[in-house]
Design an enzyme around this catalytic site. Structure first.
Site, PDB file in Angstrom:
ATOM      1  N   HIS A 318      57.780  -8.373 107.995  1.00 55.95           N
ATOM      2  CA  HIS A 318      56.376  -8.617 108.369  1.00 55.95           C
ATOM      3  C   HIS A 318      55.579  -8.732 107.082  1.00 55.95           C
ATOM      4  CE1 HIS A 318      52.378  -7.981 109.994  1.00 55.95           C
ATOM      5  NE2 HIS A 318      52.859  -8.027 111.220  1.00 55.95           N
ATOM      6  N   ARG A 338      44.799 -10.633 110.107  1.00 54.91           N
ATOM      7  CA  ARG A 338      44.767 -11.986 109.521  1.00 54.91           C
ATOM      8  C   ARG A 338      44.235 -12.979 110.548  1.00 54.91           C
ATOM      9  NH1 ARG A 338      50.232 -13.269 108.523  1.00 54.91           N
ATOM     10  NH2 ARG A 338      50.823 -11.168 109.125  1.00 54.91           N
TER      11      ARG A 338
HETATM   12  O1  MEZ Z   1      54.774  -8.857 117.570  1.00 54.44           O
HETATM   13  C1  MEZ Z   1      54.525  -8.219 116.533  1.00 54.44           C
HETATM   14  O2  MEZ Z   1      55.383  -7.980 115.703  1.00 54.44           O
HETATM   15  C2  MEZ Z   1      53.134  -7.813 116.250  1.00 54.44           C
HETATM   16  C3  MEZ Z   1      52.157  -8.114 117.298  1.00 54.44           C
HETATM   17  C4  MEZ Z   1      52.839  -7.250 115.092  1.00 54.44           C
HETATM   18  C5  MEZ Z   1      51.503  -7.121 114.519  1.00 54.44           C
HETATM   19  O3  MEZ Z   1      51.278  -7.663 113.457  1.00 54.44           O
HETATM   20  O4  MEZ Z   1      50.640  -6.477 115.099  1.00 54.44           O
END
Ligand code: MEZ
Length: 539
Positions: A318, A338
């Site tokens: 992420h 974001r």
């Molecule tokens: O689906 C995800 O991983 C999610 C919604 C993560 C996030 O950034 O909040």
């Protein structure tokens, strides 16, 4: 703000007015490919090796997962008495997160007896860590077809189309079900569901409960399971081995009582594995946004009974994991921030990527900035870039950050950081396993009696999942697996309980000349003290 950050923050603030006016184009496919191959961790060849035996022999995966798949059973060579199972049920669900809870509820609805066994507490899972939302095509300008196209594009067209089709088509029914259970989705003044836009999507289709969506989903699912008296729940009892019958079908599991270390034998007509992902393996030494229990337990369990994995080598990092203060390292800073307009900014005060590109591309671009010297180093040697959150209030008016992201405000607030006024440092964090056990549209595997749902399974997201498709996946496939497992159980007798598959697995291991590096499933991350290591325990 810490002193070492002040000079960089001054640059960031000086460029804010200019950045607000800037429109960063989305990258062309060839540019995406270039940044991915040069900087995304999935392309780092030295982090990978071939799996040496079993259903995925020859496929490449990261060293950490290869060691788990080639690991030996924690049962060792101790005899296990399989003649007197402690429980005999129709459907055994392994895992107490969103997918497991859903599967248990649906299997029960199918009229079968259900036992849910979970490693930690019911609800302790990646589901509760999910912040930003769940993708569902609810608006008039949207459709499941559009949702399908977006997810295919984001997944690099590697998604299993049959899985993706049912996921996007079931989505509107799933949201109705969640709503009926009491999930508090954000709504506008007229009571309509509010939607946000996620990275890599062409439409705003993200439903959210502020920035703690997964927590709210789990709240109602957990209540529903606890209110269903006929679902039996055992906590602190992870599965350490599956059991198989004469024909290779899965017929039960051996659990381990984490308090007493005793084994618990369960006989079941169908077994659903919903034990989540693998973040706590810290692949390639990345920090993780994942729950403590996310040690990829499903993968070796299923591999040993002969189930194939799909895309075992692709992971989601992420883009925005916290890196400072150190206590927060790896913690998820939701993509919703974001999507709400926050900028990614390097040490020179420049934006370097459209913040709503798909996650793998944003992740690779952040790593590029850091590797090419445009990142900021923390006193403990981590490198990252800015996430300029205050720009959201600058653009939309004071108070918006506090109202929309109360969870994030609180998490940073504990460390004295006011995200409405101060930017934060971020770097990619290991977030999700894109691949997993290969399943069909009802969560079924190639092994009779074995179903897998949620993050433990693979295929629906291709090699890069889009934001919000994971909460959807766990509920859709939890539902389908629960229903299918109940249906199978209704027409099947209990099978014999044997460890024949383990003998075969060990024979394959020996023939491949492999000496296991570890036992698997791992159950707890390597840095957590095992119960057997507890003070006062003589074992
Ligand atoms: O689906 C995800 O991983 C999610 C919604 C993560 C996030 O950034 O909040």
């Amino acid at each position: 703000m810490d002193d070492f950050l002040k000079e960089y923050a001054a640059v960031l603030e000086a460029t804010r007015a200019h950045r607000i006016k800037e429109a960063l184009p989305l990258l062309r496919d060839s540019d995406k490919e270039e940044v991915l191959t040069r900087f995304h961790p999935d392309y780092k060849r030295e982090a990978y090796r071939a799996i040496r035996f079993g259903p995925n022999q020859g496929d490449e995966t990261v060293h950490e997962l290869a060691a788990l798949l080639e690991g030996d059973s924690p049962l060792g060579t101790d005899p296990v008495d399989l003649s007197q199972p402690a429980y005999q049920v129709d459907v055994l669900v392994l895992g107490g997160g969103g997918s497991g809870a859903t599967a248990a509820l649906k299997a029960r609805e199918g009229g079968q007896s259900v036992l849910l066994a979970t490693k930690l507490r019911l609800g302790d899972s990646n589901t509760v860590m999910a912040e930003g939302g769940i993708q569902v095509a609810v608006r008039e300008d949207d459709s499941p077809v559009q949702h399908f196209v977006d997810a295919m594009h984001g997944g690099h067209y590697k998604n299993d189309p049959a899985l993706l089709k049912v996921m996007v088509e079931d989505a509107p029914f799933i949201v109705n079900w969640l709503d009926s259970l009491g999930v508090l989705f954000d709504r506008d003044d007229d009571g309509n569901l509010k939607v946000k836009k996620g990275g890599g999507t062409s439409r705003a289709r993200l439903l959210a409960c502020k920035d703690y969506t997964g927590l709210d989903l789990m709240r109602v699912l957990k209540d529903s399971v606890l209110n269903e008296e006929s679902i039996r729940v055992i906590e602190f009892a992870p599965a350490i081995e599956l059991l198989t019958g004469a024909d290779g079908a899965v017929t039960g599991a051996v659990l381990r009582n984490l308090d007493t270390d005793q084994r618990i034998v369960v006989q079941a007509k169908s077994v659903i594995i919903a034990t989540g992902g693998i973040g706590r393996l810290h692949i390639q030494n990345f920090p993780t946004s994942n729950h403590f229990g996310a040690t990829g337990d499903a993968l070796p369990l299923c591999y040993r009974v002969g189930a194939r994995l799909t895309y075992p080598g692709t992971f989601q990092y992420h883009p925005t994991g916290a890196i400072h203060p150190e206590q927060m390292a790896g913690l998820l800073v939701t993509e919703a921030i974001r999507s709400g307009g926050a900028h990614l900014v390097n040490r020179a005060g420049q934006r370097f990527i459209n913040e709503l590109e798909a996650r793998d591309v944003v992740c690779a671009a952040i790593i590029r900035e850091c590797m090419e010297g445009r990142g900021i180093e923390t006193p403990l040697g981590r490198h990252g870039v800015w996430l300029d959150i205050p720009v959201i209030d600058t653009m939309n008016g004071e108070g918006v950050v506090k109202r929309r992201y109360p969870g994030m405000v609180r998490k940073y607030g504990r460390h004295g950081i006011n995200i409405a006024a101060e930017p934060v440092l971020i770097y990619p964090t290991l977030h999700y396993q894109n691949g997993g056990v290969q399943i069909g549209t009802n969560g079924e595997t190639e092994i009779p009696g074995l179903y897998v749902a949620g993050e433990a399974s693979g295929g629906v997201h291709g090699t890069n999942r889009l934001m919000g498709n994971s909460l959807l996946d766990i509920i859709v496939f939890g539902t389908r697996a629960g229903q299918a497992a109940a249906e199978r159980a209704a027409g099947t007798e209990h099978g014999a309980l044997t460890l024949a598959h383990l003998e075969q697995f060990r024979a394959q291991m020996k023939a491949a000349g492999v000496t296991p590096e570890t036992t698997s499933p791992l159950l707890l991350p390597n840095y957590v003290r095992r119960p057997s290591e507890a003070v006062g325990n003589a074992n």
